[in-house]
Design an enzyme around this catalytic site. Structure first.
Site, short mmCIF file in Angstrom:
data_model
loop_
_atom_site.label_atom_id
_atom_site.label_comp_id
_atom_site.label_asym_id
_atom_site.label_seq_id
_atom_site.Cartn_x
_atom_site.Cartn_y
_atom_site.Cartn_z
N GLY A 61 15.90 30.98 7.05
CA GLY A 61 16.30 31.42 8.38
C GLY A 61 16.16 32.93 8.40
N THR A 62 15.00 33.39 8.84
CA THR A 62 14.71 34.81 8.63
C THR A 62 15.41 35.72 9.65
OG1 THR A 62 12.64 34.54 9.81
CG2 THR A 62 12.56 34.43 7.41
N ASN A 63 15.96 35.16 10.73
CA ASN A 63 16.75 36.02 11.63
C ASN A 63 18.00 36.49 10.91
OD1 ASN A 63 14.89 35.28 13.51
ND2 ASN A 63 16.24 33.91 14.65
N ASP A 64 18.75 35.52 10.36
CA ASP A 64 19.97 35.90 9.65
C ASP A 64 19.63 36.66 8.37
OD1 ASP A 64 22.40 35.31 10.97
OD2 ASP A 64 21.90 33.18 10.85
N ARG A 72 19.77 20.56 11.21
CA ARG A 72 20.73 21.50 10.62
C ARG A 72 22.14 21.11 11.03
NH1 ARG A 72 20.31 27.68 12.35
NH2 ARG A 72 21.19 26.85 14.26
N ARG A 87 -17.60 63.98 24.20
CA ARG A 87 -16.97 62.67 24.41
C ARG A 87 -16.03 62.33 23.25
NH1 ARG A 87 -21.88 58.59 24.86
NH2 ARG A 87 -20.37 57.41 26.10
N CYS A 138 11.85 29.29 9.47
CA CYS A 138 12.11 28.83 10.84
C CYS A 138 12.80 29.89 11.69
CB CYS A 138 12.90 27.55 10.84
SG CYS A 138 14.52 27.75 10.12
N ARG A 188 18.62 22.29 16.02
CA ARG A 188 19.94 22.91 15.98
C ARG A 188 20.94 22.01 16.70
NH1 ARG A 188 16.63 28.16 17.52
NH2 ARG A 188 15.68 26.43 18.66
N HIS A 218 -10.55 50.73 36.08
CA HIS A 218 -9.46 51.01 35.13
C HIS A 218 -8.42 49.89 35.14
CE1 HIS A 218 -5.58 52.89 33.95
NE2 HIS A 218 -6.33 53.41 33.00
P1 ADP Z 1 -15.10 56.68 28.17
O1 ADP Z 1 -14.73 56.52 26.75
O2 ADP Z 1 -13.96 56.97 29.07
O3 ADP Z 1 -15.99 55.57 28.64
P2 ADP Z 1 -17.47 58.27 27.83
O4 ADP Z 1 -17.51 59.28 26.76
O5 ADP Z 1 -18.15 56.99 27.54
O6 ADP Z 1 -15.95 58.02 28.23
O7 ADP Z 1 -18.08 58.97 29.09
C1 ADP Z 1 -17.72 58.79 30.41
C2 ADP Z 1 -18.96 58.59 31.26
O8 ADP Z 1 -19.89 59.63 31.10
C3 ADP Z 1 -19.68 57.31 30.92
O9 ADP Z 1 -20.01 56.64 32.11
C4 ADP Z 1 -20.89 57.76 30.19
O10 ADP Z 1 -21.96 56.88 30.41
C5 ADP Z 1 -21.17 59.15 30.79
N1 ADP Z 1 -21.80 60.01 29.80
C6 ADP Z 1 -21.29 60.39 28.63
N2 ADP Z 1 -22.17 61.11 27.92
C7 ADP Z 1 -23.29 61.20 28.65
C8 ADP Z 1 -24.57 61.82 28.45
N3 ADP Z 1 -24.87 62.45 27.33
N4 ADP Z 1 -25.48 61.69 29.42
C9 ADP Z 1 -25.17 61.03 30.56
N5 ADP Z 1 -24.00 60.42 30.80
C10 ADP Z 1 -23.05 60.50 29.87
MG MG Z 2 21.16 31.37 10.73
MG MG Z 3 -17.57 54.98 27.84
#
Ligand code: ADP
Ligand code: MG
Ligand code: MG
Length: 914
Positions: A803-806, A647, A103, A868, A592, A477
């Protein structure tokens, strides 16, 4: 070459002892994940054992061109043997194999940026061992095929679709609908197919270490598997999306990532096993409740992938077979909160009833949740008010001032999803990241509509106003990244049947079909999706935000704060002034006056500049005097009792004149159309005058105080307007506090002569109106020369405002208008500059400001100092101006006032903490 320790152990060993060597403080060595795994083990939580390879090892490896530093491989091999001993199992053992995960984990959390490999150590022999140990062939073969799939994708970049296609084909062949229904035999057959895909798609030339008997083979040797996986994690530090994420979040490239090698635990060993992610409080709104999802009989990423429907974490403790692990987890929620004194984000797995903690960190949250949690924790006695204030990121406040749907609007709601990241957005639908980027570059706001996002979508997510996904939950995500960026996001909009290839989406339950480019509106706070553009309104400064900002004010204005840190606003009209007062500005730092000459008043100033008829010019000047007096009076009324720095006229004159090119074209048209020759002649004459005024470098030309010197009537008129307005309000019993500022001074004598003139007018008006006008006169310091002669100017000035822009423009010799478009991006990319100096104050510019303040204070201890420019609204710059340059206030645009108040409090806290 450093001889530092490269590998640190963590976790409980097989005999129940704790072998942990690291701790939470070591995030720069062990990465966030490694440091927190060590910390959890240290405070007695169950953590599967493992070891962490340091970030420094990754940096050295990358710097050497992907070569292991001397001795590092040996140290890893020793740690691996040690882990086998501690756990009592061996990698690759045909009877009872050890399996590990590999990981990544950088010092700062980078969600989804780096790659993880699970189930490492499986091969044709150890899979038999796993079957023997678990008596569960289906589980063993499933783990094996997952490993090949992940390893191929993450470590060797084999196209993930190839494996998904093989899985789909296998499901069809077996006549089942889901992967879960595939039998052990199906999965075993898949392992063979996956290995064949691997052999076909990995090049022997690039990977000679994988060649066996003349052909590429999936590596069977666990030691080789491990080395390749670690190298892939090292390598992922420099992949494109990781670099982009770091750029956006200001994380340095030279930190490196750690690698955690950890014994696998299994959440997919039947109905008493599970896996999940959780927050100790609600990260969307801050409510004090357990928040998150779990899946029974599943492994790691399944929860985030949105493949199966998850269950809410609150149901865990009542799930048959999971009761005790669920109760234990809830106990750890409070253990972790009390230990970290903050809301935590947790990954866990339950293997046949036993709970294992796999990750924790201080959890990301929306701005609203950050406020709620900080305030609650003060109430719970967990943290102080100062800590609460210091925990709120000023930049994040922006989110709260994000637009919302106008409550008066009647949105045409077409679907609903999960409220994954707050704020409302309106834009054209796009179905791919590339389309998002392309349209956004053309200036068109877009909503990125995806089935679910993945790390490759980052560019499009950055470009989009809002994000909508049809799958995935609040920890998907899309949701995590959107919350981090402060981008509105609605997830899990199931009614959206997306056909990305055809660039259209059908809305289930209606005959509506939307195409790329159609405009929709989303509200990430409620999950509503509406057709068309819903009108948006900005939020207000009440509730939790008001509370925290109130605390911030107490801190920055406290008598024992050293020098109080004041916040003013740049406002040119009464509406902005009123808004700024609501947002908590104490005064106007910059008004201004030329902004009062725009719109319909432009023609008056044009007449003044261009006419050579003295009566006509005098008339124009009278008219300007009249309107400016009204403007100033109404602003002073709004700001009653508060300072207001005005100003004198500043910009190059051509900004008020017609564009000569357009005028030329208009004349040609008029002539061609046989227009009135008298009119043509008049326009020609006007064009000649405008041309005569043109300058090669207007930014360095006739502007600022130079204008006042050349067109002496202008400052006379402006000062008179200020004085008349003040006199009028005093007569009404009000307390106007104007201050007059002379812009772009380089030479002391410029200031001295202007001041004489200003004071003469003030005396005249005072005598006419019978009031004493005590109006301070100061200098706008925005040229390096002025900074260097600040002591001599200070003898004649009541205040300085930088006047930090200028000042940035003239210190670098960069024209702001051109530089930001033409070469600053390249300078950033090539690391010639670390940051855009027009956004975050540059060291040299800061040094000039500090020099000027020091020189001026030495001469004139009663003076006050402000900033400013644009930087007055940038939190990092604010802290530096207040603490390093010693200014008394910053002044920024109205919407940035709240974050400036918070940043000013941070400055004072940083000072008092030493
Ligand atoms: P991220 O940083 O993307 O979360 P992780 O390293 O945490 O990645 O791992 C992705 C997934 O894998 C997570 O859901 C984590 O719980 C699972 N995981 C990682 N290591 C183990 C482990 N040793 N046993 C079981 N599950 C794991
Ligand atoms: Mg100016
Ligand atoms: Mg994780």
């Amino acid at each position: 070459m450093s001889r530092d320790k490269r590998v640190y152990r963590f976790g409980t060993d097989g005999r129940g002892g704790d072998a942990t060597e690291g701790s939470a403080e070591m995030r720069y060595i062990l990465g966030g994940k490694g440091a927190n795994l060590a910390e959890m083990a240290r405070i007695g939580l169950p953590v599967p054992p493992g070891f962490t390879i340091t970030c420094q090892t990754c940096v050295e490896y990358a710097q050497a061109g992907d070569v292991w530093p001397e001795g590092a491989l040996e140290e890893v091999a020793a740690a691996e043997r040690d882990l086998e001993q501690r756990y009592g199992k061996r990698l690759g053992d045909a009877a009872d194999p050890l399996l590990v995960s590999v990981r990544s984990g950088a010092p700062f959390s980078m969600p989804g940026m780096m790659d993880t490999v699970l189930n490492l150590g499986l091969n044709d022999e150890s899979v038999r061992g796993l079957i023997a140990q678990t008596d569960n062939p289906r589980f063993a073969w499933d783990s094996y095929r997952r490993f090949i799939q992940m390893f191929s994708d993450v470590v060797l970049g084999v196209d993930a679709d190839l494996f998904e296609n093989a899985l789909t084909a296998r499901r069809l062949l077996a006549g089942v609908r889901t992967d879960a229904e595939l039998s052990a035999e199906d999965l075993e057959a898949l392992v063979g197919e996956f290995k064949a895909i691997f052999s076909d798609h990995v090049s022997a030339k690039d990977h000679p270490e994988l060649v066996v008997d003349g052909a590429v083979a999936f590596p069977a040797d666990p030691a080789l598997q491990l080395r390749l996986a670690i190298q892939a994690v090292f390598g992922s530090w420099m992949n494109e999306r990781a670099i982009l994420y770091r750029q956006r979040n200001g994380i340095p490239d030279d930190l490196g990532t750690a690698v955690n090698v950890q014994v696998m635990v299994f959440g997919n060993k039947g109905d008493t096993s599970a896996t999940g992610v959780a927050f100790t409080r609600n990260p969307a709104d801050g409510t004090r409740e357990f928040y998150g999802d779990f899946l029974v009989n599943a492994q790691g990423e399944d929860v985030v992938a949105g493949i199966r429907n998850t269950e809410p974490i609150s149901d865990l403790a009542s799930k048959p077979g999971l009761e005790s692990a669920g109760a234990e987890l809830e106990r750890y929620f409070s253990v972790l909160e009390n230990h970290y004194r903050d809301m935590c984000d947790i990954e866990f797995t339950i293997e046949q009833g036993s709970l294992w903690m796999l990750q924790t960190r201080v959890g990301k949250r929306t701005a609203g949740a950050a406020l709620r949690i900080a305030i609650d924790m003060v109430g719970e006695g967990l943290i102080t008010r100062e800590e609460a204030v210091s925990r709120i990121d000023p930049a994040q406040l922006d989110q709260l001032l994000h637009p919302q749907f106008d409550t008066a609007a009647r949105p045409d709601v077409i679907a609903r999803g999960l409220n994954a990241s707050p704020g409302a957005a309106v834009g054209a639908i796009v179905f791919s990241s590339d389309d998002a980027v392309e349209r956004a570059q053309r200036g068109e706001p877009v909503i990125l509509v995806r089935w679910e996002t993945n790390p490759d979508d980052l560019k499009g997510m950055v470009a989009a106003e809002g994000i909508l996904t049809s799958h995935g939950g609040k920890t998907s995500h899309a949701a995590v990244i959107a919350r981090g960026m402060g981008t509105p996001c609605v997830c899990g909009v199931e009614a959206f049947r997306i056909d990305a290839a055809a660039k259209e989406v059908r809305i289930a339950g209606s005959d509506l079909v939307l195409h790329e480019g159609d405009v929709i509106s989303i509200d990430g706070a409620t999950g509503v999706v509406a057709a068309g553009a819903v009108p948006l309104v900005s939020a207000e400064l009440t509730g939790d935000l008001g509370t925290i900002l109130g605390w911030a004010d107490d801190i920055r204005l406290a008598p024992d704060a050293g020098r109080p840190a004041h916040v003013r606003v740049n406002a040119d009209n009464p509406e902005d002034a009123r808004l700024a007062l609501e947002f908590g500005a104490e005064a106007i730092g910059l008004c201004r006056t030329e902004h009062m000459f725009l719109g319909e008043r432009k023609s008056i100033i044009q007449t003044f500049i261009l006419s050579d008829d003295d009566t006509e010019r005098a008339g124009a000047l009278d008219e300007l005097l009249r309107v400016q007096t009204e403007d100033f009076a109404s602003m002073m009324r709004t700001m009653d009792g508060r300072p207001m720095v005005i100003r004198l006229i500043d910009p190059p004159l051509h900004e008020f004149l017609d564009s000569p090119r357009e005028l030329d074209v208009a004349i040609a048209r008029l002539e061609a159309a046989g227009g009135d020759p008298e009119r043509v002649r008049a326009l020609r004459d006007r064009l000649r005058r405008i041309d005569a005024m043109s300058e090669a470098n207007p930014m360095l030309g006739l502007r600022g105080v130079r204008l006042s010197v050349i067109f002496g009537d202008l400052p006379l008129m402006q000062v008179r307007a200020i004085a008349e307005a003040a006199a009028r309000l005093i007569a009404e019993g009000l307390d106007p506090r104007p201050e007059i500022m002379v812009p772009l001074v380089a030479i002391t004598e410029e200031h001295v002569q202007m001041r004489e003139l200003i004071e003469r007018v003030l005396r005249e008006v005072g005598a006419e109106r019978g009031v004493a006008l005590d109006i301070p006169v100061g200098t706008m310091v925005e040229l390096p020369r002025a900074c260097l002669v600040a002591g001599s100017i200070a003898a004649h000035a009541d205040f300085f405002c930088f006047g930090t822009n200028d000042l940035t423009q003239t210190t670098f010799g960069f024209s702001r208008d051109d530089a930001e478009a033409k070469f600053i991006p390249a300078y950033l990319h090539r690391k010639i500059l670390a940051a855009n100096p027009f956004e975050t104050v540059d060291d040299a510019v800061l040094e000039l400001v500090r020099t000027a303040v020091d020189k001026a204070r030495a001469v004139n201890p009663g003076m006050h100092f402000g900033v400013c420019g644009e930087h007055g609204g940038d939190p990092a710059s604010i802290v530096r101006f207040l603490n390093e340059a010693g200014v008394d206030y910053v002044s920024c645009s109205p919407y940035r006032v709240p974050q400036a108040r918070l940043a000013a409090a941070h400055a004072v806290l940083a000072r008092t903490r030493g």
